[in-house]
Motif scaffolding. Sequence first.
Motif, PDB file in Angstrom:
ATOM      1  N   ASN A 511     -13.424 -40.258  29.015  1.00  0.00           N
ATOM      2  CA  ASN A 511     -14.006 -40.037  27.674  1.00  0.00           C
ATOM      3  C   ASN A 511     -15.203 -39.094  27.675  1.00  0.00           C
ATOM      4  OD1 ASN A 511     -12.227 -42.163  26.992  1.00  0.00           O
ATOM      5  ND2 ASN A 511     -13.844 -43.679  27.319  1.00  0.00           N
ATOM      6  N   HIS A 512     -15.345 -38.292  28.706  1.00  0.00           N
ATOM      7  CA  HIS A 512     -16.479 -37.364  28.745  1.00  0.00           C
ATOM      8  C   HIS A 512     -16.212 -36.192  27.809  1.00  0.00           C
ATOM      9  CE1 HIS A 512     -19.438 -34.505  30.410  1.00  0.00           C
ATOM     10  NE2 HIS A 512     -20.058 -35.572  30.857  1.00  0.00           N
ATOM     11  N   PRO A 513     -17.258 -35.589  27.227  1.00  0.00           N
ATOM     12  CA  PRO A 513     -17.039 -34.385  26.418  1.00  0.00           C
ATOM     13  C   PRO A 513     -16.171 -33.359  27.148  1.00  0.00           C
ATOM     14  CG  PRO A 513     -19.314 -35.079  26.198  1.00  0.00           C
ATOM     15  CD  PRO A 513     -18.674 -36.000  27.209  1.00  0.00           C
ATOM     16  N   ALA A 548     -24.523 -34.169  27.680  1.00  0.00           N
ATOM     17  CA  ALA A 548     -23.279 -34.780  27.203  1.00  0.00           C
ATOM     18  C   ALA A 548     -23.501 -35.582  25.921  1.00  0.00           C
ATOM     19  CB  ALA A 548     -22.685 -35.666  28.290  1.00  0.00           C
ATOM     20  N   TYR A 552     -21.807 -35.091  22.344  1.00  0.00           N
ATOM     21  CA  TYR A 552     -21.109 -36.230  21.742  1.00  0.00           C
ATOM     22  C   TYR A 552     -21.498 -36.365  20.271  1.00  0.00           C
ATOM     23  CZ  TYR A 552     -19.756 -41.120  20.876  1.00  0.00           C
ATOM     24  OH  TYR A 552     -19.204 -42.266  20.347  1.00  0.00           O
ATOM     25  N   THR A 564     -17.630 -28.127  20.928  1.00  0.00           N
ATOM     26  CA  THR A 564     -17.059 -28.806  22.102  1.00  0.00           C
ATOM     27  C   THR A 564     -16.584 -30.191  21.676  1.00  0.00           C
ATOM     28  OG1 THR A 564     -18.672 -27.649  23.500  1.00  0.00           O
ATOM     29  CG2 THR A 564     -17.523 -29.529  24.490  1.00  0.00           C
ATOM     30  N   THR A 566     -15.198 -34.060  21.854  1.00  0.00           N
ATOM     31  CA  THR A 566     -15.456 -35.274  22.636  1.00  0.00           C
ATOM     32  C   THR A 566     -14.586 -36.401  22.095  1.00  0.00           C
ATOM     33  OG1 THR A 566     -17.771 -34.655  22.896  1.00  0.00           O
ATOM     34  CG2 THR A 566     -17.222 -36.926  23.381  1.00  0.00           C
ATOM     35  N   LYS A 568     -14.035 -39.774  20.679  1.00  0.00           N
ATOM     36  CA  LYS A 568     -15.004 -40.676  20.050  1.00  0.00           C
ATOM     37  C   LYS A 568     -14.379 -41.954  19.489  1.00  0.00           C
ATOM     38  CE  LYS A 568     -18.691 -38.863  17.967  1.00  0.00           C
ATOM     39  NZ  LYS A 568     -19.576 -38.032  17.112  1.00  0.00           N
TER      40      LYS A 568
END
Length: 657
Positions: A511-513, A548, A552, A564, A566, A568
């Motif tokens: 779940n990281h950007p 990050a 987010y 970017t 992410t 969510k």
Amino acid sequence: MHINKLTDWLPTTNKEVKLRGWEELDVILFSGDAYVDHPSFGPAVIGRILESYGLKVAIVPQPSVNDNLQDFTKLGTPKLFFGVTGGCMDPMVSNYTASKKRRDKDAYTPNGDKGFRPDYATSVYSNILKEKFPDVPVLIGGIEASLRRVTHYDYWSDKLMPSILETSKADMLVYGMGEQPLREIVELLQKGVPFSSLTTVKQTAFLLNADEPLPKNKNWEDVEIQSHEVCLKDKKKFASNFKVIEQESNKLNANRISQKINNKTLVINPPFPTMLEEEIDASFDLPYTRLPHPKYNKRGPIPAFEMIKFSINIHRGCFGGCSFCTISAHQGKFIASRSQESVLKEVDKVANMPDFKGYLSDIGGPSANMYKMKGKVQSICDKCVAPSCISPVICSNLDTSHKPLTELYQAVDKHPKIKKSFIGSGIRHDMLVPEFNKNADPKELDDYTEEVMTKHISGRLKVAPEHTSDPVLKLMRKPSFKYFHKFKERFDKINIKKDLKLQLIPYFISNHPACEVEDMANLAAETKDMGFQLEQVQGFTPTPMTVATVIYYSGYHPYTLKPTKTPKSKKEKDEQHRFFFWYRQENKDWIKKTLNKVGRTDLLDVLLPEAKDGKAWKKVNLKPVKNTFDDAVPSNNDNPTIGSRRKKKQYSRKKRR
């Protein structure tokens, strides 16, 4: 052997104050943690430094906020100031998981009991003190204050919050490691300078009325960031603030930052230079009992203390600059290393503790293998604004020799009471790969790796590649996953040569950007192909003051201001997690359907070959790797990521090789 008396700890009650023969106190500290008199616990360090100046200091650990608030008034009014910290971790990280569920345990409370630390503890404590003692200055510090010093995104309330100075009503904030600014504050107060005039102390922040001019200082240039009100209206402008904040936090000659908040101006003075060896030694050499206060004897052990009881911290700071990690934001990117003499003196103290059985649990730091590493030519570092010294490549000016660290391990092991010293902190495996770490002598790197594998781990070596996708790794400020492959080759070679039978444990983040579902599928295929079966995985947790987290919340990278993406929603996060557990029966049909839908049957062939041609699911027989990963920080990666045809071919070529 010295037998501890109650007066060996800082007093926590009126009775203990009287035992010392004191009539009044100079400083009273309030902390969200139980009181452990040990150099790994910030409130103890602050208390001991204040004491070293001849001040009368007391500490109120975990004051109750659910009664008549007598804990805040029981010790009376201090002559100089109140000091407040939420504890060694941000209270919201202490209290909640990445999925915002209340934790069952609090590691900094006896018996791990929960409910002794309020949410947003620094603000809660400070507000109570300002209400009860409006004329007494309140100084806040610790990681919660440090990382919330400007407008920041708070994941738990899902909103932008102003500087914690605004919400706490405190008079001054110390950010980063607090020893240097604290010493200057005390020295000025002892010379008779009023607290309200302490406006040019480095590494501090405070609020001014909007119409007041900034305090004069001919040595500092000023930079103004977007106001809190602008940030609330414009996510892109909020993101643009972070680049300034991060660069100024890591410069050796930084600018003073200001930000408008409502009808006030936030002023953040530049940081102190990195602590010198004698300065950091002085912090660790203070007269700690190294034990929790006796008041907890009947309440049960404090988990965080039990974990570090027989460990040694050898340095502070981290030059990795990982996008999801708060270490460099709080401790700085430059390494402050203790002398070997100071470390060995502490080893001797630990070795002579009555319940020590001969085993040190850790000789480490934020990253275990950065001890004594710094720039070869200081003037180059003086001009540098890069947030990381090792991403995208290792800086040619960085001395990455592991020899001082190898020699330190060997010196520790010579102590007659040490049977074995373990390395419990995370090791940057990428720095042990000559193809990546071109600054170092390959033999030195192999000597260090062999030293660690043969003498300092028990069964498992934990490292943190973090991902396999190049775009995700680039955003994380991590190297390509190919260097994990190369490290594993060296690890396996030593394993066979020494007949060690050790396991390599890789940590990963979902779940990281910039991470897509296909990236997680690729990660699962890549790690399965290497023989790993992952059991636990860390979900990205947005915490204040990281790249990050800014992405987010805002959707923009603060350095490029480009959009970017992410993950969510709960659905997106759950789907990314499911690929880690490809071997579970309940996930197999979903994985088959998802990969067929996106045309990635190449990955399906790797993950679930038994799904081909509709064959029955077979039980996968792989050795499980338990991936425990704490909900706060850590580390590194590459591989053919997935998406384009070129990348699909890249994966196929690799498989044929």
